[in-house]
Design an enzyme around this catalytic site. Structure first.
Site, short mmCIF file in Angstrom:
data_model
loop_
_atom_site.label_atom_id
_atom_site.label_comp_id
_atom_site.label_asym_id
_atom_site.label_seq_id
_atom_site.Cartn_x
_atom_site.Cartn_y
_atom_site.Cartn_z
N ASP A 1 -4.45 7.80 -2.19
CA ASP A 1 -4.48 6.39 -1.84
C ASP A 1 -4.98 5.54 -3.01
O ASP A 1 -4.37 4.53 -3.36
CB ASP A 1 -5.32 6.13 -0.57
CG ASP A 1 -6.72 6.75 -0.62
OD1 ASP A 1 -7.06 7.44 -1.62
OD2 ASP A 1 -7.49 6.54 0.34
N ILE A 2 -6.09 5.98 -3.62
CA ILE A 2 -6.71 5.13 -4.65
C ILE A 2 -7.46 5.99 -5.67
O ILE A 2 -8.06 7.00 -5.30
CB ILE A 2 -7.65 4.07 -3.99
CG1 ILE A 2 -8.20 3.08 -5.01
CG2 ILE A 2 -8.76 4.72 -3.19
CD1 ILE A 2 -8.78 1.81 -4.37
N VAL A 3 -7.38 5.60 -6.92
CA VAL A 3 -8.14 6.28 -7.97
C VAL A 3 -9.33 5.40 -8.33
O VAL A 3 -9.17 4.22 -8.65
CB VAL A 3 -7.27 6.53 -9.23
CG1 VAL A 3 -8.10 7.20 -10.32
CG2 VAL A 3 -6.06 7.40 -8.87
N ASP A 4 -10.51 6.00 -8.22
CA ASP A 4 -11.74 5.25 -8.46
C ASP A 4 -12.40 5.83 -9.72
O ASP A 4 -12.05 5.45 -10.84
CB ASP A 4 -12.60 5.39 -7.20
CG ASP A 4 -13.85 4.53 -7.21
OD1 ASP A 4 -13.73 3.35 -7.53
OD2 ASP A 4 -14.94 5.03 -6.90
N SER A 5 -13.29 6.80 -9.58
CA SER A 5 -13.87 7.43 -10.78
C SER A 5 -12.83 8.30 -11.50
O SER A 5 -12.92 8.52 -12.71
CB SER A 5 -15.05 8.32 -10.39
OG SER A 5 -14.61 9.44 -9.65
N GLY A 6 -11.86 8.81 -10.73
CA GLY A 6 -10.85 9.71 -11.29
C GLY A 6 -11.18 11.18 -11.09
O GLY A 6 -10.35 12.05 -11.35
N THR B 1 -11.51 12.99 -8.35
CA THR B 1 -10.67 13.68 -7.37
C THR B 1 -9.35 14.12 -7.99
O THR B 1 -8.98 15.29 -7.93
CB THR B 1 -10.39 12.77 -6.15
OG1 THR B 1 -11.64 12.36 -5.60
CG2 THR B 1 -9.58 13.49 -5.09
N LYS C 1 -8.36 1.56 -9.72
CA LYS C 1 -9.41 0.64 -10.20
C LYS C 1 -9.79 1.08 -11.59
O LYS C 1 -10.77 1.83 -11.76
CB LYS C 1 -10.63 0.73 -9.27
CG LYS C 1 -10.39 0.28 -7.85
CD LYS C 1 -11.71 0.09 -7.12
CE LYS C 1 -11.84 0.99 -5.95
NZ LYS C 1 -13.03 0.74 -5.11
N ASP D 1 -9.93 3.51 4.19
CA ASP D 1 -10.96 3.22 5.18
C ASP D 1 -12.26 2.74 4.56
O ASP D 1 -12.55 3.00 3.39
CB ASP D 1 -11.29 4.50 5.97
CG ASP D 1 -12.06 5.51 5.11
OD1 ASP D 1 -11.54 5.90 4.06
OD2 ASP D 1 -13.20 5.88 5.50
#
Ligand code: IMP
Ligand code: MG
Length: 186
Positions: free
Chosen positions: A106-111, A113, A137, A165
């Site tokens: 769904d989304i890349v944050d820190s990367g 995962t 992001k 979520d």
């Protein structure tokens, strides 16, 4: 437009991407993937639970190629802002050896995962591996991640909806919205 003040959750601040804009972008991603995989007979969409569910089910219907779908469930726990650990809670069922795999989140944050799961999947010798994320992001990246198919880049907002979520709430919203935790406090 969604009616501000009539959101089903108190913590919603404003709509960032309305439903129609997401639909257009997902259709374009599907067309791009259809073209890129025109010679592939073993295409696997591998989604990360639970955030990618809404995205992957829409996206797969815009890809006009034979494909199969599988899922993994991972959780990340950050002991501090600077260190990320990713745990596999449930693995995929398909033997991906020789498959063209697109990892979908769904989304890349820190990367962390995407990086951790990509490394694990590469050890399993797929024919190819690409990454598809609905949102990114870039300001938040802690590690370098290559995203081959991206929906939208966003600033450092926390967002919900379209599968994403906040504390398990908001996944059912048909749009993507930013949250404001001070709203609804009274
Ligand atoms: P990363 O490992 O830090 O890149 O974390 C990515 C995961 O964090 C995503 O799969 C989401 O589950 C969660 N996440 C990060 N930012 C958001 C957000 O703004 N809204 C909802 N979930 C988020
Ligand atoms: Mg997630």
């Amino acid at each position: 437009m969604e009616n501000q003040g009539h959101f089903p959750y108190d913590f919603i601040d404003r709509v960032i991407f309305p439903q129609e804009e997401i639909e257009r972008r997902v259709k374009a991603l599907g067309e791009q993937i259809t073209a890129d995989y025109k010679d592939s007979e073993k295409l696997l969409l591998l989604g990360l639970l639970r955030g990618s569910v809404v995205f992957i089910t829409d996206l797969m219907r815009k890809i006009h190629r034979p494909l199969t779908m599988d899922f993994m469930s991972v959780s990340s726990y950050n002991k501090s802002e600077s260190s990320g650990f990713v745990r596999i809670d449930s693995d995929h069922k398909t033997n991906i050896r020789g498959w063209d795999v697109i990892l979908i989140d769904d989304i890349v944050d820190s990367g962390y995962t995407i990086r951790t799961v990509s490394k694990l999947l590469l050890d399993r010798e797929p024919r190819s591996l690409k990454v598809c994320a609905l949102l990114d992001k870039p300001e938040r990246h802690k590690v370098e991640v290559g995203i081959d198919y991206l929906g939208f880049s966003i600033p450092d907002y926390f967002v919900v909806g379209y599968g994403l979520d906040y504390d398990e709430k908001g996944r059912n919203l048909p749009y993507i919205a930013s949250i404001d935790l001070k709203k609804g406090e009274g």
